[in-house]
Design a protein around this motif. Structure first.
Motif, mmCIF file in Angstrom:
data_model
loop_
_atom_site.group_PDB
_atom_site.id
_atom_site.type_symbol
_atom_site.label_atom_id
_atom_site.label_comp_id
_atom_site.label_asym_id
_atom_site.label_seq_id
_atom_site.Cartn_x
_atom_site.Cartn_y
_atom_site.Cartn_z
ATOM 1 N N CYS A 95 44.872 46.755 39.032
ATOM 2 C CA CYS A 95 45.152 46.119 40.477
ATOM 3 C C CYS A 95 43.893 46.681 42.144
ATOM 4 O O CYS A 95 44.310 46.389 43.063
ATOM 5 C CB CYS A 95 46.783 46.654 40.874
ATOM 6 S SG CYS A 95 47.897 45.406 40.608
ATOM 7 N N SER A 96 43.400 47.664 41.498
ATOM 8 C CA SER A 96 42.599 48.872 42.071
ATOM 9 C C SER A 96 41.063 49.076 41.833
ATOM 10 O O SER A 96 40.268 48.952 41.986
ATOM 11 C CB SER A 96 42.766 50.317 42.273
ATOM 12 O OG SER A 96 43.028 50.519 40.968
ATOM 13 N N LEU A 97 40.405 47.756 40.607
ATOM 14 C CA LEU A 97 39.346 48.157 39.468
ATOM 15 C C LEU A 97 38.685 47.579 41.164
ATOM 16 O O LEU A 97 38.638 46.268 41.457
ATOM 17 C CB LEU A 97 38.864 47.953 38.466
ATOM 18 C CG LEU A 97 37.757 47.589 38.285
ATOM 19 C CD1 LEU A 97 36.893 49.201 37.856
ATOM 20 C CD2 LEU A 97 37.603 47.178 36.390
ATOM 21 N N SER A 98 37.151 47.808 41.653
ATOM 22 C CA SER A 98 36.511 47.336 42.474
ATOM 23 C C SER A 98 34.602 47.757 42.132
ATOM 24 O O SER A 98 34.764 48.193 41.465
ATOM 25 C CB SER A 98 35.856 48.404 44.115
ATOM 26 O OG SER A 98 35.726 49.130 43.989
ATOM 27 N N GLU A 99 33.961 46.177 42.945
ATOM 28 C CA GLU A 99 32.368 46.269 42.308
ATOM 29 C C GLU A 99 31.692 47.306 42.306
ATOM 30 O O GLU A 99 30.964 47.906 41.447
ATOM 31 C CB GLU A 99 31.648 45.153 42.976
ATOM 32 C CG GLU A 99 32.567 44.254 42.881
ATOM 33 C CD GLU A 99 32.983 43.662 44.017
ATOM 34 O OE1 GLU A 99 34.129 42.016 44.317
ATOM 35 O OE2 GLU A 99 34.253 44.628 44.202
ATOM 36 N N PRO A 100 31.638 48.384 43.509
ATOM 37 C CA PRO A 100 31.121 49.284 43.460
ATOM 38 C C PRO A 100 31.629 51.091 41.727
ATOM 39 O O PRO A 100 31.050 51.574 41.525
ATOM 40 C CB PRO A 100 31.625 50.097 44.409
ATOM 41 C CG PRO A 100 31.953 49.053 45.570
ATOM 42 C CD PRO A 100 32.763 48.112 44.545
ATOM 43 N N GLU A 101 33.201 50.246 41.325
ATOM 44 C CA GLU A 101 33.304 51.179 40.517
ATOM 45 C C GLU A 101 32.832 50.363 39.226
ATOM 46 O O GLU A 101 33.071 52.151 38.144
ATOM 47 C CB GLU A 101 35.030 51.011 40.875
ATOM 48 C CG GLU A 101 35.753 51.812 42.066
ATOM 49 C CD GLU A 101 37.086 52.139 41.416
ATOM 50 O OE1 GLU A 101 37.580 52.855 41.634
ATOM 51 O OE2 GLU A 101 37.660 50.628 41.563
ATOM 52 N N LEU A 102 32.780 49.439 39.022
ATOM 53 C CA LEU A 102 31.903 49.157 38.108
ATOM 54 C C LEU A 102 30.504 49.894 38.221
ATOM 55 O O LEU A 102 30.038 50.163 36.839
ATOM 56 C CB LEU A 102 32.213 46.893 38.227
ATOM 57 C CG LEU A 102 32.934 46.664 38.031
ATOM 58 C CD1 LEU A 102 32.773 45.097 38.371
ATOM 59 C CD2 LEU A 102 34.019 47.025 36.730
ATOM 60 N N VAL A 103 30.121 50.072 38.748
ATOM 61 C CA VAL A 103 28.729 50.243 39.137
ATOM 62 C C VAL A 103 28.594 52.195 38.467
ATOM 63 O O VAL A 103 28.332 52.744 37.661
ATOM 64 C CB VAL A 103 27.511 50.520 40.240
ATOM 65 C CG1 VAL A 103 26.410 51.738 40.423
ATOM 66 C CG2 VAL A 103 27.075 49.129 40.524
ATOM 67 N N ASN A 108 31.815 40.942 35.097
ATOM 68 C CA ASN A 108 30.912 41.251 34.530
ATOM 69 C C ASN A 108 29.693 41.916 34.620
ATOM 70 O O ASN A 108 29.896 43.229 34.817
ATOM 71 C CB ASN A 108 30.228 39.315 34.762
ATOM 72 C CG ASN A 108 30.014 39.380 36.054
ATOM 73 O OD1 ASN A 108 28.514 40.465 37.015
ATOM 74 N ND2 ASN A 108 30.324 39.114 37.124
ATOM 75 N N ALA A 109 28.755 41.999 33.333
ATOM 76 C CA ALA A 109 28.009 42.498 32.438
ATOM 77 C C ALA A 109 26.880 43.535 33.961
ATOM 78 O O ALA A 109 25.850 43.819 34.360
ATOM 79 C CB ALA A 109 27.273 42.053 31.700
#
Length: 360
Positions: free
Chosen positions: A208-216, A322-323
């Motif tokens: 419920c907290s995963l965000s785009e900057p964290e994917l990086v 996504n990748a």
């Protein structure tokens, strides 16, 4: 979060509709809970500030609440959170539980199965979200295969990952935060690959907290295929969001993508400015009285404050990472959902599907 607030402050100050200027006084607690208290005391007692936008974790919010009650300050809390709280001194511009954990739970039970393994950081955010998930799963005849908590900052998850691989839950519910979450994603993907398992398909991870900057931060080898419930994704396809993303990336070229946290801070400043403009003054009592009369067309869609519980009407969405370190939005609510921080209107045992529509 700071970038989103600063961007909004600059826009408000440049907008001739507002006959005042906002001045930012930044305080950086450095991620240490005790420093949040010192920072709040400095702003409220020494700087005589009335409105503070900040706090990410629930532990930091709960630590500073007594300061705001003592000095009659108003905390604009721009983070999704676990709910079960209401304060005269807080405006919640992030998602309440019925706007993130409930839609996610319904999606997981409908599309993935009824067995879950919960892994989280050892504090209130994880405890409460896991409790809500547990109640929903048990009410529908499912089972929690395991529930493990780790200290904030822990990065060794080899043992629990092996346990997860052995038990093969329908999905993993992740409430780890920060570097703990990033390490878990990387180690799970590596262990699954070593066992010949297609992790996103066989052992999907939901958050419920995963965000785009964290994917990086997770990195290209393990950032894809994860399920996230949020009210905002950078990939929302409307003109307001496209403009927001363009301004954000132009203003902060080294900060990477936007996120739900950046948008929630951006919303907080805008709603505060509109409340001050409507009230004609900035004291806490006047601003609170004006909340019923303010709304905005935010990047995620229309947002307004529920005057009864001081949380926001927001639009729930579910995305798959996504990748490219972004999210493909697969479901979204057709309209902003009224906040229900105590889940008093939500029947977790209901067998009805959530009111979401497929968007891609």
């Amino acid at each position: 979060m700071r970038n989103g607030a600063c961007l909004a402050i600059e826009e408000v100050n440049a907008d001739p509709r507002f006959d005042f200027r906002l001045e930012a006084i930044p305080v950086n607690p450095g991620g240490r809970v005790e420093e949040y208290v010192h920072g709040a005391q400095r702003l409220l007692a020494e700087e005589r500030v009335t409105h503070v936008i900040g706090c990410y974790t629930s532990s930091s919010r709960k630590e500073v609440l007594p300061c705001f009650e003592k000095y009659d300050g108003l905390l604009w809390y721009p983070s999704h959170y676990e709910g079960f709280e209401s304060s005269e001194n807080v405006i919640y511009t992030g998602a309440a539980p019925n706007q993130h954990i409930v839609p996610l739970t319904n999606y997981l039970l409908r599309g993935h199965g009824k067995t879950a393994f919960c892994v989280g950081s050892n504090y209130v955010w994880a405890w409460e979200n896991n409790r809500i998930l547990r109640e929903a799963i048990l009410a529908k005849g499912g089972k929690i295969l395991g529930e493990r908590y780790f200290k904030v900052g822990e990065t060794d998850f080899r043992s629990v990952i092996q346990q997860i691989i052995n038990q093969r839950p329908s999905f993993i519910f992740n409430t780890l935060i920060g570097i703990s979450s990033y390490a878990f994603f990387r180690q799970l993907r590596q262990a699954a690959q070593s066992s010949g398992i297609d992790q996103p398909r066989t052992l999907p991870v939901a958050s419920c907290s995963l965000s785009e900057p964290e994917l990086v931060e997770i990195g290209p080898d393990a950032c894809d295929g994860h399920i996230t419930s949020s009210v905002y994704f950078e990939s929302i396809n409307n003109e307001r969001n496209k403009a927001f993303v363009h301004r954000y990336r132009s203003r902060f070229p080294d900060a990477g993508p936007t996120s739900a946290d950046a948008e929630a801070s951006y919303i907080a400043v805008n709603l505060l400015a509109r409340a001050i403009q409507h009230a004609g003054q900035s004291d806490m009592k006047s601003v609170l009285a004006a909340l019923s009369y303010v709304a905005m067309n935010a990047p995620q869609g229309k947002v307004q404050i529920d005057s009864e519980n001081r949380h926001c009407y927001l639009t729930p969405r579910i995305g798959i990472s996504n990748a490219d370190c972004g999210f493909d939005i697969i479901y979204e609510a057709p309209y902003p959902v009224r906040p229900d921080p105590y889940l008093v209107w939500q029947d977790l045992a209901s067998r009805e599907t959530p009111h979401l529509r497929i968007v891609s």
